[in-house]
Write an enzyme that holds these catalytic residues in place. Sequence first.
Site, mmCIF file in Angstrom:
data_model
loop_
_atom_site.group_PDB
_atom_site.id
_atom_site.type_symbol
_atom_site.label_atom_id
_atom_site.label_comp_id
_atom_site.label_asym_id
_atom_site.label_seq_id
_atom_site.Cartn_x
_atom_site.Cartn_y
_atom_site.Cartn_z
ATOM 1 C CB ILE A 48 -0.931 -0.003 1.232
ATOM 2 C CG1 ILE A 48 -1.764 -1.305 1.272
ATOM 3 C CG2 ILE A 48 -1.844 1.228 1.206
ATOM 4 C CD1 ILE A 48 -2.554 -1.518 2.554
ATOM 5 C CD GLU A 49 3.863 1.819 -4.438
ATOM 6 O OE1 GLU A 49 3.538 2.684 -5.273
ATOM 7 O OE2 GLU A 49 4.736 0.946 -4.646
ATOM 8 C CB CYS B 269 6.259 -4.393 2.428
ATOM 9 S SG CYS B 269 7.706 -3.476 1.934
ATOM 10 C CD GLU C 250 7.025 -8.829 1.926
ATOM 11 O OE1 GLU C 250 6.316 -7.873 1.553
ATOM 12 O OE2 GLU C 250 8.204 -8.955 1.593
ATOM 13 C CB CYS D 114 12.216 -5.080 1.820
ATOM 14 S SG CYS D 114 11.203 -4.535 3.213
ATOM 15 C CB CYS E 34 9.268 -7.488 5.031
ATOM 16 S SG CYS E 34 8.106 -6.194 4.534
HETATM 17 N N1 THU Z 1 7.572 -4.199 -1.582
HETATM 18 C C1 THU Z 1 6.858 -5.133 -0.872
HETATM 19 O O1 THU Z 1 5.628 -5.048 -0.780
HETATM 20 N N2 THU Z 1 7.549 -6.121 -0.256
HETATM 21 C C2 THU Z 1 8.899 -6.280 -0.314
HETATM 22 O O2 THU Z 1 9.445 -7.120 0.380
HETATM 23 C C3 THU Z 1 9.668 -5.476 -1.262
HETATM 24 C C4 THU Z 1 9.015 -4.216 -1.686
HETATM 25 C C5 THU Z 1 6.844 -3.101 -2.247
HETATM 26 C C6 THU Z 1 7.074 -1.750 -1.615
HETATM 27 C C7 THU Z 1 6.768 -0.830 -2.774
HETATM 28 O O3 THU Z 1 5.378 -0.599 -2.805
HETATM 29 C C8 THU Z 1 7.141 -1.636 -4.014
HETATM 30 O O4 THU Z 1 7.238 -2.981 -3.579
HETATM 31 C C9 THU Z 1 8.448 -1.213 -4.652
HETATM 32 O O5 THU Z 1 9.464 -1.174 -3.715
#
Ligand code: THU
Length: 132
Positions: A43-44, A53, A55, A86, A89
């Site tokens: 969710i940005e 993120c 997860e 990441c 997470c």
């Molecule tokens: N993102 C995730 O949802 N999980 C991760 O482990 C890596 C990155 C998302 C964050 C952002 O919305 C997009 O991927 C690009 O970084």
Amino acid sequence: MDYTELVKKSLEFREKAYAPYSNFKVGAAVLMDDNKIYGGCNIENASYGATNCAERTAIFNAVSKGNRKLKAIALVGDVSTHTYPCGICRQVISEFSDKDTDIILVKNENDYLIKKLDEILPGAFTKNDLEK
Ligand code: THU
């Protein structure tokens, strides 16, 4: 362990991603110790740092419903390879997992890798490190 349903859930939740800035959709699903599954997506935010993120969305979803023990977590990114969680997470996964928790890196419904947290976050900082 058959992770077919968990993998499917992660793919299903990727469709819910709100990713207008990166255009990189991520889905995740967690299997808790009571065998319930919870999903999440990334969710940005226009203030990029406020992004959550997939997860963490899935884990926070489960924890907020009273489940704290992760048997497994599956995640799927938006590329033709396996997406790894990441760093933030990985740290959040470590809070609610143990040495047996499976981390499933999904490429597609028929192709996924299974890792343990120790492989991807060796020497994790945990609550034990807070003991004086
Ligand atoms: N993102 C995730 O949802 N999980 C991760 O482990 C890596 C990155 C998302 C964050 C952002 O919305 C997009 O991927 C690009 O970084």
